[in-house]
Design a protein around this motif. Structure first.
Motif, PDB file in Angstrom:
ATOM      1  N   ASP A  59     104.710  39.220  95.911  1.00 22.75           N
ATOM      2  CA  ASP A  59     105.226  40.175  96.893  1.00 22.75           C
ATOM      3  C   ASP A  59     105.573  39.498  98.201  1.00 22.75           C
ATOM      4  N   ASN A  60     104.815  38.463  98.564  1.00 24.94           N
ATOM      5  CA  ASN A  60     105.068  37.730  99.805  1.00 24.94           C
ATOM      6  C   ASN A  60     105.389  36.287  99.470  1.00 24.94           C
ATOM      7  N   PRO A  61     106.680  35.936  99.391  1.00 23.33           N
ATOM      8  CA  PRO A  61     107.050  34.568  99.022  1.00 23.33           C
ATOM      9  C   PRO A  61     106.945  33.572 100.168  1.00 23.33           C
ATOM     10  N   LEU A  62     106.554  34.018 101.355  1.00 20.90           N
ATOM     11  CA  LEU A  62     106.413  33.106 102.480  1.00 20.90           C
ATOM     12  C   LEU A  62     105.223  32.178 102.251  1.00 20.90           C
ATOM     13  N   ALA A  63     105.363  30.935 102.692  1.00 17.15           N
ATOM     14  CA  ALA A  63     104.321  29.936 102.474  1.00 17.15           C
ATOM     15  C   ALA A  63     103.116  30.220 103.355  1.00 17.15           C
ATOM     16  N   SER A  64     101.914  30.112 102.780  1.00 19.25           N
ATOM     17  CA  SER A  64     100.697  30.257 103.583  1.00 19.25           C
ATOM     18  C   SER A  64     100.511  29.067 104.513  1.00 19.25           C
ATOM     19  N   SER A  65     101.020  27.912 104.109  1.00 22.67           N
ATOM     20  CA  SER A  65     101.008  26.715 104.952  1.00 22.67           C
ATOM     21  C   SER A  65     102.070  25.754 104.452  1.00 22.67           C
ATOM     22  N   VAL A  66     102.499  24.871 105.325  1.00 21.37           N
ATOM     23  CA  VAL A  66     103.467  23.830 104.976  1.00 21.37           C
ATOM     24  C   VAL A  66     102.887  22.503 105.431  1.00 21.37           C
ATOM     25  N   LEU A  67     102.742  21.572 104.489  1.00 20.71           N
ATOM     26  CA  LEU A  67     102.184  20.252 104.787  1.00 20.71           C
ATOM     27  C   LEU A  67     103.333  19.292 105.088  1.00 20.71           C
ATOM     28  N   VAL A  68     103.205  18.552 106.200  1.00 21.57           N
ATOM     29  CA  VAL A  68     104.299  17.688 106.658  1.00 21.57           C
ATOM     30  C   VAL A  68     103.764  16.273 106.853  1.00 21.57           C
ATOM     31  N   SER A  69     104.432  15.325 106.221  1.00 21.76           N
ATOM     32  CA  SER A  69     104.160  13.904 106.448  1.00 21.76           C
ATOM     33  C   SER A  69     105.376  13.305 107.128  1.00 21.76           C
TER      34      SER A  69
END
Length: 976
Positions: free
Chosen positions: A800-810
């Motif tokens: 229902d909510n396709p938004l990411a709970s977090s985004v990991l960035v290197s």
């Protein structure tokens, strides 16, 4: 006759039954409160708001079904089970034409429901916000009060509540965060519902824009079916069921009654009446199961604790009446009559206490439900239900518990011989000493002589003693002085004096066995019986020693507790381990209750030397602990349960949460973590972060899937460059092969499902979509990273909510540079890994508050039981305190003795409760995390011990001071 005597006994001993009344009343209130939660989960109403104007709703089935067929002895058994899915299931839009051709249907309204969060400073008042197409406004219905309907992709109609809260009007612009990137819309109108809508905020888009944001092309959430004029809801439902009968269902359920759900096949179901509510509010439907689980767990734990506390309270109450019951046995009362008397007294007290507690439990259950709603554990759409079953059940359980507790407590006094009962009336049965022995001289009825030897009858310390002829200076103080019959003459044992430390001569009481065999002895003698006359040298015993009985009952319970702890170390899922955790604490505490006298004696033997060095108060405290071990054990039990249960409740969640966070900390190698203060991080934000070639950006979306009927936590991650930024400690296979057709699983899931790299995994995604994937990797850090891992795009299409709970960035970019790149996304923030870990810890603490609240009532009941038991234990010793004062002890010395006893009991309870909690928490940690490392906060632990100590000291001091206000002579000469 026995009922009349029981009523008179209760009426005459109101103070004596007060402790049992309080214990039973609190137990009834607690069971009623838990019962209302259970009743709400089973029968709570979920009223529809969005579909109020649509009498019939066709929606997708929100369950996973499993049918098993067994052939046994020529018979075939078919068993059907269903479990709910985590996300909203969707229907094919092609069903609209089938429904529109159904007789009696005036209009079919397709419904789209999706995430749509308005980004305003005032928010939505805590209500969830959903987006819809304006064409479906007729389902409520919503009607425009000002402005016009949305026509273009940038038009928007909002409900009146949001307009008033944010002070918006037509022509204003509003930014909405939906399933895509946030977009600014022009408000074209404000709509108001014809019926009250209190639990959601509605935003209406044009049809094309709503289909884009719903992101389910060719599918709809539900169909609202409006009847033609003259068609009733019941006839319309039957017609819709018949029309959909040919879609693949052989059992259309035409006999379903109004207000029910009629399943048609694996994709469609017809609902009417109150059954429309769960279709609209999926979180409320899921909360039913959660509330049933919480209410059942709380109620079961409360019941076990209540049984333990009530039995201990009644046992202490019967001990206080040992002399009275012994006299009844001596005047020809039979064992059955004693049991009947105590049972009827318990039923009388239980009826009054159970009725009072059941009534008090109703507002307590309401308060508990409101707190769960405030914490977000239960949605307000699931209405609290208060029926007659919980209070009646609590009353019945209270009566049964009171009767059973009285039977258990009266077992010994009703079975021993009347002569033995009278002999034991002056001392504690099985207390470790006989009447007239040294312990008996210092404790109980002979407390005066022992106190004189310890404290000394200092002149002027007790003016009451000098005023009583029986305690004139130079005479010997003993219990016979308090008897109204003339005392027996002494036999020439002079009173010796010696100076005390202050230089004042004090009488020294000597005690010698009379040399004349025909002389009078100070030791009480039992009444002769036929058996005594026939065998004068044989000791009479008609019942096994109580210590042996306690051993026979306590050791199996201790073995059961150890078995539960061993089993707990093997359980690797939280739903399985949590009930075993608290059950192990209760069972081990029950074994402590049965083995308590032995534990008290052992502790006194070990620490008695230290206590004796304190002085006279310590010596007398040792004598009390040794001689009244059963009474002291009744105080140790609730204290042990309080400390053990409190430590377990407080440290179970941190043990699990800290282990999960530690795995995440070890496995995430990102330089920065992008999180959101709103519903999530949009995919467009991740795409903007990928503009630099060598940067690795991994989106994480979380969901729950079903493998068969088993539920597993899962996540979707971006496969590109995953191994450089995300390390779940792969033990078999490789994450390089992770695609939309493959999956990685944790070692726990691999063991349960018998999987390995190359195995086939059949599962049902969150929205009910079946998938068959190939396992490519097995990893060890499943507690922190979930049991199943899929490709991000696969999961995002089915939640229902396709938004990411977090985004990991290197990346080599700084935090400021990343924040500048994401400035067009409101609520998105760039955090260091340590800050993200702290944020996760705060979220875990907020979730743990629900468990603290759930078990807080049980702990409060246990604390009340501690105070109640201590107060009863001290109140029964009024006569003992009077004899101590008449023997020369001051009030301060008696209170010091009580404090020494209380601290000794607290030390023993702390050792036992802490040991139980440590064993249980260690086993829980081994099973859930694989390491014997429970998370115990020293400050929190010391606070628990301090609170338990304060309760023990206050509950001892206040009754003790009240008992010492009465003149010692008045108490000592009063009839018992």
């Amino acid at each position: 006759m026995m009922l009349r005597y029981a009523l008179r006994s209760v009426r005459a001993r109101k103070a004596g039954f007060l402790g049992a009344f309080l214990a039973l009343m609190c137990a009834a209130a607690l069971i009623t409160a838990c019962g209302t939660l259970l009743d709400t989960g089973l029968r709570g109403t979920i009223r529809t708001e969005r579909y109020a104007a649509s009498p019939v709703v066709v929606s997708a089935d929100q369950n996973v079904h499993q049918t098993t067929v067994k052939h046994k002895k020529g018979k075939t058994k078919v068993k059907h089970k269903a479990k709910p899915i985590a996300e909203r299931a969707w229907l094919p839009a092609s069903l609209e034409s089938t429904l529109a051709r159904t007789p009696g249907v005036a209009r079919v309204v397709p419904e789209l429901t999706f995430l749509a969060q308005p980004l305003t400073p005032t928010g939505t008042g805590g209500r969830p916000a959903y987006g819809h197409a304006w064409d479906s406004a007729a389902l409520t219905p919503y009607r425009l009060v000002t402005g016009s309907a949305p026509h273009s992709a940038r038009d928007l109609v909002i409900d009146r509540d949001l307009a008033e809260r944010a002070r918006l009007r037509p022509g204003d612009r509003l930014t909405v965060q939906s399933t895509q990137a946030p977009r600014s819309y022009r408000i074209t109108g404000i709509a108001a519902p014809a019926t009250a809508v209190r639990h959601q905020t509605s935003l209406f888009f044009s049809t094309a824009e709503a289909q884009r944001l719903a992101a389910h092309p060719g599918q709809v959430t539900a169909f609202g079916v409006l009847p033609a004029e003259g068609t009733s809801a019941a006839r319309l439902r039957q017609a819709v069921v018949s029309a959909l009968h040919g879609t693949g269902t052989e059992h259309a359920g035409t006999g379903a009654r109004p207000g029910s759900t009629t399943p048609l096949d694996s994709t469609a179901q017809v609902t009417t009446g109150d059954a429309r509510g769960p279709v609209e509010f999926l979180d409320a439907a899921a909360a039913r199961i959660r509330l049933v689980s919480m209410g059942g767990a709380m109620g079961g734990t409360s019941l076990l604790v209540a049984i333990l506390v009530v039995v201990g309270t009644f046992t202490l109450s019967v001990q206080q009446r040992h002399r009275e019951l012994a006299l009844l046995r001596a005047v020809a009362a039979t064992s059955a009559q004693i049991r009947s008397l105590l049972g009827r007294e318990a039923l009388i007290v239980g009826t009054v206490a159970g009725a009072t507690g059941s009534l008090l439990g109703l507002p307590l259950g309401t308060w508990l439900y409101d707190r769960f709603v405030a914490l977000g554990a239960v949605p307000a759409t699931l209405q609290h239900t208060t029926g007659a079953v919980p209070p009646l059940a609590a009353l019945a359980v209270t009566l049964l518990g009171a009767w059973a507790a009285a039977r258990i407590a009266s077992r010994r006094i009703s079975r021993i011989h009347p002569a033995q009962a009278l002999a034991e009336a002056g001392s504690e049965p099985g207390g470790g000493f006989e009447p007239g022995s040294r312990g008996g001289a210092e404790v109980g009825a002979g407390a005066g002589a022992g106190a004189a030897a310890s404290f000394g009858a200092v002149p002027g310390t007790e003016p009451e003693a000098a005023s009583d002829p029986a305690f004139a200076p130079g005479t010997q103080a003993h219990p016979a002085a308090t008897d109204p019959t003339p005392p027996r003459p002494t036999h020439g044992h002079p009173t010796q004096t010696r100076p005390n430390r202050a230089g004042i001569n004090r009488p020294r009481l000597t005690r010698r066995r009379p040399t004349d065999p025909h002389s009078h002895s100070t030791r009480p003698r039992p009444t002769p019986t036929r058996r005594h006359l026939a065998h004068p040298h044989r000791t009479h015993r008609t019942h096994p020693h109580p210590t042996r009985t306690r051993l026979l009952a306590g050791l199996p319970l201790l073995a059961l507790g150890i078995a539960l702890v061993t089993l707990l170390s093997q359980l690797r899922t939280e739903p399985a381990s949590t009930p075993v955790t608290f059950l192990a604490v209760v069972v081990l505490s029950t074994s402590v209750a049965l083995l308590g006298p032995l534990l008290v004696k052992a502790a006194t033997f070990v620490g008695g030397g230290t206590l004796r060095r304190i002085g006279p108060c310590g010596r007398l405290a040792v004598a009390n602990l040794r001689g009244n071990a059963t009474r002291m054990a009744s105080v140790v039990t609730p204290l042990t349960l309080l400390i053990g249960m409190t430590c377990t409740v407080l440290f179970v969640q941190p043990t699990l949460g800290d282990a999960a966070r530690a795995q995440v900390w070890e496995g995430v190698r990102a330089d920065w973590v992008v999180a959101s203060q709103g519903p999530g991080v949009p995919a467009d934000a991740a795409r903007q972060l990928r503009t630099r070639r060598h940067d690795i950006v991994t989106e994480v979306v979380r969901t729950t899937v079903r493998v068969g009927l088993a539920k597993y936590a899962a996540q979707g991650v971006t496969p590109a460059g995953l191994t450089r930024i995300w390390d779940p400690d792969v033990t078999a296979g490789s994450l390089h092969g992770l695609t939309e057709r493959t999956a990685a699983v944790s070692e726990l899931a691999a063991d349960q499902l018998h999987l390995k790299p190359g195995s086939t995994l059949k599962l049902t995604l969150g929205d009910g979509t079946p998938r068959t994937l190939t396992v490519v990797a097995v990893y060890a850090r499943g507690l922190g990273f979930g049991d199943l891992t899929f490709a991000h795009d696969l999961v995002a299409r089915h939640v229902d909510n396709p938004l990411a709970s977090s985004v990991l960035v290197s990346t080599t970019r700084t935090q400021t540079q990343l924040a500048t790149t994401l400035r067009e996304f409101p609520g998105v923030q760039v955090l260091a890994p340590a800050d993200a870990d702290s944020l996760q810890a705060r979220r875990q603490q907020a979730n743990a508050e629900v468990n603290y609240l759930a078990m807080g009532l049980v702990l409060a009941f246990t604390a009340i039981a501690v105070v109640n038991t201590l107060a009863m234990s001290v109140a029964e010793r009024v006569r003992e305190f009077a004899l101590l004062r008449l023997a020369g002890a001051t009030r301060r010395q008696v209170l010091r003795m009580l404090r020494t006893e209380a601290l000794s009991v607290l030390l023993l309870a702390t050792a036992l409760g802490s040991g139980i909690a440590l064993a249980v928490l260690t086993a829980f940690s081994v099973g859930m995390t694989g390491r014997a490392a429970p998370s115990v906060a020293p400050l929190v632990y010391l606070t628990v011990i301090a609170v338990a100590g304060a309760l023990a000291l206050v509950a001892t001091a206040l009754p003790g001071r009240a008992a010492l206000r009465v003149r010692a002579v008045t108490v000592a000469t009063a009839r018992q």
